[in-house]
Design a protein around this motif. Structure first.
Motif, short mmCIF file in Angstrom:
data_model
loop_
_atom_site.label_atom_id
_atom_site.label_comp_id
_atom_site.label_asym_id
_atom_site.label_seq_id
_atom_site.Cartn_x
_atom_site.Cartn_y
_atom_site.Cartn_z
N PRO A 253 -6.99 12.94 -8.72
CA PRO A 253 -5.64 13.87 -8.46
C PRO A 253 -6.08 14.91 -7.49
N ASP A 254 -7.32 15.02 -7.20
CA ASP A 254 -7.64 16.14 -6.37
C ASP A 254 -7.86 15.39 -4.60
N ALA A 255 -7.75 14.03 -4.80
CA ALA A 255 -8.14 13.44 -3.42
C ALA A 255 -6.68 13.54 -2.50
N VAL A 256 -7.06 13.81 -1.13
CA VAL A 256 -6.02 13.72 -0.18
C VAL A 256 -5.94 12.15 0.50
N GLY A 257 -6.82 11.37 0.11
CA GLY A 257 -6.89 10.17 0.92
C GLY A 257 -8.04 9.05 0.35
N VAL A 258 -8.33 8.17 1.06
CA VAL A 258 -9.45 7.19 0.54
C VAL A 258 -9.97 6.54 1.82
N CYS B 94 -19.61 13.25 2.88
CA CYS B 94 -18.60 13.50 4.10
C CYS B 94 -17.62 14.62 3.48
N TYR B 95 -16.85 14.04 2.51
CA TYR B 95 -15.42 14.66 1.91
C TYR B 95 -15.67 15.44 0.71
N GLY B 96 -16.61 15.40 -0.08
CA GLY B 96 -17.05 16.06 -1.27
C GLY B 96 -15.94 15.96 -2.30
N GLY B 97 -15.52 14.46 -2.58
CA GLY B 97 -14.56 14.53 -3.49
C GLY B 97 -13.21 14.51 -3.23
N LYS B 98 -12.63 15.15 -1.58
CA LYS B 98 -11.49 15.29 -1.53
C LYS B 98 -10.82 13.83 -1.10
N ALA B 99 -11.72 12.89 -0.80
CA ALA B 99 -11.26 11.48 -0.25
C ALA B 99 -12.13 10.36 -1.09
N ALA B 100 -11.53 9.49 -1.75
CA ALA B 100 -12.37 8.46 -2.53
C ALA B 100 -12.82 7.29 -1.88
N GLY C 27 -3.16 -2.62 -2.40
CA GLY C 27 -2.11 -1.51 -2.88
C GLY C 27 -2.20 -0.94 -4.27
N LEU C 28 -2.43 -2.01 -5.07
CA LEU C 28 -2.48 -1.69 -6.59
C LEU C 28 -3.70 -0.83 -6.61
N ASP C 29 -4.95 -1.30 -5.95
CA ASP C 29 -6.11 -0.78 -6.11
C ASP C 29 -6.06 0.85 -5.68
N ILE C 30 -5.41 0.90 -4.49
CA ILE C 30 -5.37 2.24 -3.86
C ILE C 30 -4.40 3.21 -4.86
N ALA C 31 -3.44 2.53 -5.52
CA ALA C 31 -2.84 3.55 -6.44
C ALA C 31 -3.46 4.03 -7.50
N ALA C 32 -4.39 2.97 -8.32
CA ALA C 32 -4.86 3.13 -9.31
C ALA C 32 -6.06 4.34 -9.22
N ILE C 33 -6.90 4.31 -7.87
CA ILE C 33 -7.78 5.10 -7.46
C ILE C 33 -7.17 6.66 -6.94
N LYS C 34 -5.93 6.63 -6.45
CA LYS C 34 -5.30 7.81 -6.37
C LYS C 34 -4.96 8.52 -7.68
N MET D 267 0.90 -1.18 0.14
CA MET D 267 -0.14 -0.07 -0.17
C MET D 267 1.12 1.32 -0.04
N HIS D 268 1.83 1.39 0.72
CA HIS D 268 2.81 2.51 1.08
C HIS D 268 3.83 2.48 -0.32
N GLY D 269 4.32 1.39 -0.72
CA GLY D 269 5.26 1.39 -1.84
C GLY D 269 4.66 1.80 -3.24
N LEU D 270 3.35 1.25 -3.38
CA LEU D 270 2.88 1.42 -4.82
C LEU D 270 1.89 2.70 -4.92
N VAL D 271 1.80 3.38 -3.90
CA VAL D 271 0.82 4.77 -3.78
C VAL D 271 1.91 5.76 -3.98
N ASP D 272 1.72 6.54 -5.17
CA ASP D 272 2.71 7.48 -5.56
C ASP D 272 2.47 8.77 -4.79
N ALA D 273 3.35 8.65 -3.62
CA ALA D 273 3.34 9.99 -2.82
C ALA D 273 4.62 9.75 -1.90
N PRO D 274 5.31 10.79 -1.60
CA PRO D 274 6.29 10.64 -0.69
C PRO D 274 6.08 10.18 0.82
#
Length: 702
Positions: free
Chosen positions: A197-202, A168-174, A186-193, A135-142
């Motif tokens: 592009p406007d989401a800060v989390g899921v 609740c989040y109005g599109g800022k979380a998926a 991990g692959l699922d979260i990476a693809a959804i992120k 989950m951590h390695g495949l998500v493209d975020a530092p």
């Protein structure tokens, strides 16, 4: 349901007593990661104990090639965010970790990827990578945080969680539909992120939340925004009675009555929860538990089981719930608990049979980990006190999740079959196999009288070192508390102030013991005083005081101990610290020696009486234990030295020289004898007296 203060009743934050260890880190991103982890992990609103994980990515110079290399630092398997250290991080090369996508064999074989993480590790040391590493390695975020906040899980376990997440989040979380933790998630979260592009989390269906950021600060800000926004959403949109209407007769008893009731039920419940293997108990009568059990929807909700994987791995899929009001006669409650326990075991075995496959691990046991008693509270169980306490904390998390989900929708945890896949996951089984072998006295609960100093203190230390939980009982409460601090605090030991001449104080001490640990398995009668006088100078008051404390006191303690042990049905040990003087006649010592002889014969009498209950009764006969002794320091040493015509500071050596071995006896030697009698090797020994006197021929038993 909002409280009177207008806040949602999730766990309140507490101030962390941890020191910031981030200055120890060797890389700036690691420093930032540890600081963030400590702040997030120290607040129970954000995540539960040992739940969730956090990561950071950064560049280092490869010591072999000299080139820049991207690494990821992530909390390792089994760690806790609030207490995370650099040694608790797994360190992996990002290029190799991301290259695993090219060899991924598909979701049916995704468990194989955990072993592949070992080939991505960088350098020596560090923790083992956890199942969430992908989950951590495949998500493209530092920086990435995966957390289990009650508010987030309430959305994740609501029947219409995806719709509520959008509101609740109005599109800022998926929203991410339920999937068991692993490489595919991990692959699922990476693809959804990438698709959002406007989401800060899921929000992970049935599970928790994941947030990310370009920096540690941004990631933490995003994670906290998701958690606090969910809390506010549940307050604003939630209905006032998410658990239904109050159940008549199920309101909480007042504190004194419910704790009295809990103390009477605790040994019975612990005995039931220990049918497969012995367990340590923990009791909770928090408002969250009592309110839940006082409303008419609790039977339906408890039957649905707990929510996210972190919860039911510690609480089992559902609790055992007593279906009687707290005012029911005690004997009726006990009988009903025993009947419900039989049903629970049958149902759990059926659950296992419904879902087990030929390669499933064997059933680990069918006893409940959580027992709920309306109007009284919750009993939770585990292999040690911390595990039992944390299991209870997790069930409170589950109650909070149910409250939140029911407030805005309906509670809909993952399917039973998915729970089984988690509970009997081979990766979880492998984690259990890696755990160290239990210590000899693991799961044993001991109560030691006179444990604030000397022999009793040494016994308490030895028993804790061998895995027991210890109730440190002493007339001097300050001394008892100081010993508990030395032993490691409330997960290892508790202090009780007790006068062993008082039936009421002894009963209260055992009440505190069973509320702290669920019951009592091992009792050491050590409390005592010593009055050294010739016969003609020994007053009736001297005689009565000596006998009240040691002969009568030991009798009262043993009687209370036997009552608890018989209720538990788990056997037990009672050990008397008698004396060489019980069998050897010395000068100027009538009151002390007579009462020690009384104690010695109590050993024989109780061994004969209690054997049918599996309770063993043995004695230890020390002699000349001067160093660290409260008795000797209180005047006994000066009296005995005067009797023998020597200086008081020579007494230990004097006693040593009159022995066959010419060795001084110390408190630790007596503690060693107690462990020898109770540590598991002498399972068929009862009615024995073990001399610990370095060899006094006149005191040989014959």
């Amino acid at each position: 349901m909002p409280t009177s203060s207008g806040t949602f009743p999730f766990p309140t934050p507490h101030t962390s007593t941890l020191k910031d260890r981030s200055h120890m880190a060797t890389h700036p991103e690691v420093a930032a990661l540890l600081g963030r982890a400590h702040r997030l992990g120290s607040d129970p609103r954000n995540t539960n104990y040992a739940g969730g994980n956090a990561s950071a990515k950064g560049t280092v110079t490869d010591p072999v090639t000299g080139s820049d290399t991207e690494l990821m630092w992530v909390k390792g398997s089994g760690g806790d965010l609030g207490t995370l250290t650099e040694d608790g991080l797994a360190v992996l090369r990002l290029d190799r970790l991301r290259a695993l996508k090219d060899v991924y064999p598909g979701v049916e074989r995704e468990d194989e990827m955990v072993a592949a993480f070992d080939y991505c590790l960088h350098g020596k040391g560090g923790a083992a990578p956890s199942i969430d590493t992908a989950m951590h390695g495949l998500v493209d975020a530092p920086h990435v945080d995966h957390l289990h906040p009650d508010s987030g899980i309430a959305l994740a376990c609501a029947a219409d969680g995806e719709k509520l997440t959008a509101e609740c989040y109005g599109g800022k979380a998926a929203w991410v539909p339920w999937r068991r933790p692993g490489f595919q998630l991990g692959l699922d979260i990476a693809a959804i992120k990438e698709a959002n592009p406007d989401a800060v989390g899921v929000v992970l269906g049935g599970h928790g939340i994941t947030a990310w950021g370009a920096s540690a600060e941004e990631c933490e800000t995003n994670a906290l925004w998701m958690i606090r926004t969910a809390e506010a959403f549940l307050i604003e949109h939630g209905r006032k009675q998410p658990f239904g209407s109050p159940l008549e007769g199920y309101a909480a008893l007042d504190e004194e009555r419910r704790r009295d009731r809990a103390a009477l039920l605790a040994p019975v419940i612990r005995g039931l929860a220990s049918q497969d293997r012995p367990q340590v108990g923990h009791f909770t009568d928090s408002e969250a538990v009592l309110d839940f059990l006082a409303h008419d929807q609790h039977p339906r909700l408890t039957a649905l089981g707990t929510s996210c994987p972190d919860h039911f791995l510690r609480t089992k899929v559902r609790p055992l719930v007593l279906d009687l009001p707290p005012t029911a006669p005690l004997e009726d409650a006990v009988a009903r608990l025993k009947a419900l326990h039989v049903e629970y075991r049958e149902e759990y075995a059926a659950y296992y049979e419904r879902h087990a496959t030929p390669d499933s691990p064997a059933m680990r046991g069918a006893d409940p980990a959580i027992v709920l008693v309306p109007g009284v509270g919750m009993f939770s169980f585990g292999k040690d006190k911390q595990t039992a306490r944390v299991a209870g904390e997790f069930y409170v998390n589950a109650i909070n999740v149910m409250r939140g989900a029911e407030a805005v929708s309906s509670y809909a945890p993952i399917e039973e079959s998915e729970k089984f896949r988690i509970e009997y996951w081979e990766l979880e089984e492998a984690k259990l196999r890696r755990m160290p072998k239990p210590k000899p006295l693991a799961t044993r609960v001991a109560l030691v009288t006179g444990a604030g100093s000397g022999i009793g203190k040494a016994i308490a230390h030895r028993l804790v070192a061998e895995g027991a939980c210890v109730v440190v009982a002493d007339l001097n409460g300050e001394n008892a508390s100081a010993v508990v601090a030395e032993l490691g605090g409330a997960d290892k030991a508790v202090a009780v102030t007790v006068d062993v001449t008082s039936e009421e104080r002894i009963s209260a001490a055992f009440r505190e013991a069973v509320l702290a640990f669920g019951g009592v398995d091992l009792v050491v009668n050590n409390a005592g005083i010593s009055i050294s006088k010739p016969l003609l100078e020994t007053t009736a008051r001297d005689w009565d005081l000596q006998h009240d404390i040691m002969a009568r006191g030991s009798f009262l303690v043993s009687r209370e101990a036997a009552s608890v042990m018989i209720e538990q049905g788990l056997g037990g040990d009672i050990v008397y610290i008698a004396s060489k003087n019980a069998v050897f006649a010395g000068p100027n010592n009538i009151a002390y020696s007579a009462t020690k002889a009384d104690q010695a014969h109590q050993v024989r009498l109780l061994a004969a009486e209690l054997g049918e209950h599996g309770i063993r009764v043995n004695g230890v006969n020390p002699d000349g234990v001067v160093r660290g002794s409260g008795i000797f320091a209180a005047g006994w040493g000066a009296q005995r030295a005067a009797t023998y015509g020597i200086e008081e500071d020579e007494l230990g050596e004097f006693y040593a020289q009159r022995t066959l071995l010419k060795r001084e006896v110390l408190p630790e030697h007596v503690a060693g004898a107690v462990f020898a009698l109770t540590g598991g090797d002498l399972t068929h020994t009862t009615g024995l007296h073990v001399p610990v006197d370095a060899g006094v021929a006149a005191a040989f038993l014959r």
